[in-house]
Design an enzyme around this catalytic site. Sequence first.
Site, mmCIF file in Angstrom:
data_model
loop_
_atom_site.group_PDB
_atom_site.id
_atom_site.type_symbol
_atom_site.label_atom_id
_atom_site.label_comp_id
_atom_site.label_asym_id
_atom_site.label_seq_id
_atom_site.Cartn_x
_atom_site.Cartn_y
_atom_site.Cartn_z
ATOM 1 N N GLU A 306 -14.471 17.742 3.126
ATOM 2 C CA GLU A 306 -14.137 16.335 2.832
ATOM 3 C C GLU A 306 -14.352 15.415 4.038
ATOM 4 O O GLU A 306 -13.394 14.822 4.535
ATOM 5 C CB GLU A 306 -12.665 16.256 2.415
ATOM 6 C CG GLU A 306 -12.301 17.129 1.241
ATOM 7 C CD GLU A 306 -10.791 17.208 1.007
ATOM 8 O OE1 GLU A 306 -9.997 16.984 1.949
ATOM 9 O OE2 GLU A 306 -10.413 17.482 -0.135
ATOM 10 N N GLY A 308 -15.052 12.087 6.031
ATOM 11 C CA GLY A 308 -14.981 10.648 5.757
ATOM 12 C C GLY A 308 -15.607 9.888 6.909
ATOM 13 O O GLY A 308 -16.697 9.327 6.819
ATOM 14 N N TYR A 348 -3.727 4.741 18.027
ATOM 15 C CA TYR A 348 -4.079 6.048 18.610
ATOM 16 C C TYR A 348 -4.555 5.948 20.049
ATOM 17 O O TYR A 348 -5.130 6.916 20.568
ATOM 18 C CB TYR A 348 -5.204 6.725 17.791
ATOM 19 C CG TYR A 348 -5.079 6.567 16.308
ATOM 20 C CD1 TYR A 348 -4.054 7.193 15.598
ATOM 21 C CD2 TYR A 348 -5.983 5.789 15.588
ATOM 22 C CE1 TYR A 348 -3.936 7.036 14.229
ATOM 23 C CE2 TYR A 348 -5.873 5.632 14.212
ATOM 24 C CZ TYR A 348 -4.840 6.256 13.545
ATOM 25 O OH TYR A 348 -4.727 6.099 12.199
ATOM 26 N N CYS A 375 -0.587 -11.801 18.344
ATOM 27 C CA CYS A 375 0.533 -12.115 19.230
ATOM 28 C C CYS A 375 1.182 -10.850 19.784
ATOM 29 O O CYS A 375 2.393 -10.628 19.600
ATOM 30 C CB CYS A 375 1.547 -12.947 18.465
ATOM 31 S SG CYS A 375 0.791 -14.423 17.816
ATOM 32 N N GLU A 376 0.378 -9.984 20.364
ATOM 33 C CA GLU A 376 0.905 -8.769 20.983
ATOM 34 C C GLU A 376 0.049 -8.454 22.206
ATOM 35 O O GLU A 376 -1.188 -8.512 22.111
ATOM 36 C CB GLU A 376 0.824 -7.572 20.018
ATOM 37 C CG GLU A 376 1.616 -7.812 18.767
ATOM 38 C CD GLU A 376 2.062 -6.533 18.073
ATOM 39 O OE1 GLU A 376 2.063 -5.454 18.706
ATOM 40 O OE2 GLU A 376 2.412 -6.644 16.898
HETATM 41 C C1 LIG Z 1 -6.923 15.440 2.966
HETATM 42 C C2 LIG Z 1 -7.919 14.737 3.807
HETATM 43 N N1 LIG Z 1 -9.210 15.037 3.635
HETATM 44 C C3 LIG Z 1 -10.169 14.419 4.345
HETATM 45 C C4 LIG Z 1 -9.842 13.472 5.303
HETATM 46 C C5 LIG Z 1 -10.967 12.834 6.021
HETATM 47 O O1 LIG Z 1 -10.858 12.884 7.364
HETATM 48 P P1 LIG Z 1 -12.037 12.324 8.261
HETATM 49 O O2 LIG Z 1 -12.272 10.914 7.879
HETATM 50 O O3 LIG Z 1 -11.516 12.434 9.620
HETATM 51 O O4 LIG Z 1 -13.221 13.179 7.998
HETATM 52 C C6 LIG Z 1 -8.509 13.162 5.538
HETATM 53 C C7 LIG Z 1 -8.103 12.265 6.627
HETATM 54 O O5 LIG Z 1 -7.876 12.745 7.728
HETATM 55 C C8 LIG Z 1 -7.518 13.798 4.758
HETATM 56 O O6 LIG Z 1 -6.235 13.502 4.908
HETATM 57 N N1 LIG Z 2 -6.696 6.459 10.474
HETATM 58 C C1 LIG Z 2 -7.118 7.539 11.336
HETATM 59 C C2 LIG Z 2 -7.671 8.675 10.555
HETATM 60 C C3 LIG Z 2 -6.713 9.138 9.543
HETATM 61 C C4 LIG Z 2 -7.329 10.140 8.684
HETATM 62 C C5 LIG Z 2 -6.628 10.251 7.370
HETATM 63 N N2 LIG Z 2 -5.936 11.496 7.177
HETATM 64 C C6 LIG Z 2 -8.100 7.023 12.360
HETATM 65 O O1 LIG Z 2 -8.475 5.897 12.302
HETATM 66 O O2 LIG Z 2 -8.486 7.723 13.258
#
Ligand SMILES: Cc1ncc(COP(=O)(O)O)c(C=O)c1O
Ligand SMILES: N[C@@H](CCCC[NH3+])C(=O)O
Length: 447
Positions: A306, A308, A348, A375-376
Site C-alpha cells: 500500500e 502512498g 514531524y 501566527c506561530e
Molecule cells: C494502513 C496504511 N497503509 C498505507 C499507508 C501509506 O503509507 P505511505 O504513504 O507512507 O506509503 C499508511 C500510512 O502510513 C497506512 O496507515
Molecule cells: N502524515 C504523515 C504520514 C502518515 C501516514 C499515514 N499512516 C507524513 O506526512 O509524513
Amino acid sequence: MTLSELLPSLGCEAADHLEPGVWPRSTCLGPGGELLFAGAPVSHLAARFGTPAYLLDEDEVRQNARAYRTALPDAEVAYASKALCTRAVLRWIAEEGLSLDTCSAGEIAVARSIGFPPERILLHGNAKTPEDLKAALSYGVRRIVVDSLDEIEQLGALTTGAQQVLIRVTPDVAAGTHAAITTGTEGQKFGFSLRGEVRDNLDRAVSAVLAQPGLRLAGLHCHIGSQVSRVDFYEQAARKMVGVLVRLRETHGITLRELDLGGGHAVRYLPGDAGFDIDGYVRRLRVALAYECASNGFPLPELTIEPGRAIVGPAGITVYRVCAVKRGSRTFVAVDGGMSDNARPALYGAAYTARLVGRRSRAARRPVTVVGRHCESGDILADGLALPDDVHPGDLLAVPCTGAYHHSLASNYNLVGRPPVVGVSRGTATLLVRRETEEDLLKRDLG
Ligand SMILES: Cc1ncc(COP(=O)(O)O)c(C=O)c1O
Ligand SMILES: N[C@@H](CCCC[NH3+])C(=O)O
C-alpha cells in the site's frame, strides 16, 4: 520523447542544476532562472493559478504507479489515498491498474464518484465510524481491515453477506522513522497484539471474526510506519507475518491466503535523504516470503502492498510568493503560505529545501529561514537555506516533494483558504482542486 530529448526544445539547461533526487523528474532550469515543471514554466503557472499552489506532474504519478506494478507484477498494489485524494489522482491510479487503500467514508465517496472499482478497494482505520462501515458496505468495498474487537462486532451486525476482512496485526517491528508515524510497535494504537495476555490480541480477533456469519477472514495486514527507508524492516515484518499465518493454521486450523504488508516507503525531501530501493525491497521480500513459507510447508500468500507517499510525493512541488524579508540576527524570508499547506515541519520536524524561481540572481547566497504567514513561531518551512541575498517581496519560491501529505493534511488555520491542486502534463495545466475562497469559509459558519 525522453526528457533529455525534450530539454533543448524547451530551452532547458541540464536538469542536474537542481538538487539531485528531490525535484520531480520533469523539472529543469530554463532560460533566465525559469523552472520548468512538466514542460510548463512555473512563473506562468503561478500567474495563472495564484500562490501558494500545489503543482502535480501527472506523468510522474503514473510512472511511479507503473514502477510498482512492474516491480511486483504478481502482487496487488493499493495506492494509499490518504497521501493525496482527488478525483483526478484516483482516476490516474485506476487507469494504471492499481487498487486503492481508503480510510474513511470521505475517501470512499471520492473513489465512488469516479467509479473506482469497489473490488479493488480496501478500507482501513482504528476507529471506523458506522458511516465509514456503511459506506464501504454499500459500495461493495471488497476488503475491510478490522482493527478492534468492537469493530468486528459492529461490522458483523451490519453485514448479511460474506464481507471479506483482513485482520490488522501489530508485528512489533520498529521502523526507524518518526514516533508519530511508527505504526507497527506494541504500545501504539494500531493493530491486534501478538501478545496473548492483552484483551484485543490476535487470537481473540481471529475467533471473533470466525464467529461472525457475515464475515469471511481472507488474511492478515500490517503496516510498520511511514517514511521508512530501510528495506530490512519490511523483511523482518514479512518473516514475522508468515510465522503468524503458520501459527494460526496450527491454533485455529485455517490457512489464510492473503498478506498485506502495508506501505510506508520513503522519499527524498533533501538531497542527502536515503529514499527507498524498490528493487531491493522486492528482492528481499520475495526471498524472505519464499524461505519462510517453504520451511513451514505453507502456501505463498497473495501479496498486497500500500504505497502512498512514494507514488505522489516526488511528483509535486509547491510554489509560494515572498511577502517580506526581515533581516536581523537571522534572515527570515516570509511567504504567502506555511503550516496550513505544509504541516509536516511542525508535526514531524520535517526538513525541506526550496529555490528561487522565475529569475536568475548573481547575488551572493546567504542562509535564510523560510517561514510561513501563520501566527506561530514554529511555522518554518525551511531552515538554513542558501538563497540569493537580493531575495525580495514578489519573488517566487518553489519547494519540492510536496505531492503527499501536504494537500491532504492542509488546514484553514488563521482562516487561510487551502491552495489549489494543479495537474500538469506535457506543458498543459489543469485545475484539479480549486483554491478555497473566503466565501467557502464563510458559508460553513452559520452565525
Ligand atoms: C494502513 C496504511 N497503509 C498505507 C499507508 C501509506 O503509507 P505511505 O504513504 O507512507 O506509503 C499508511 C500510512 O502510513 C497506512 O496507515
Ligand atoms: N502524515 C504523515 C504520514 C502518515 C501516514 C499515514 N499512516 C507524513 O506526512 O509524513
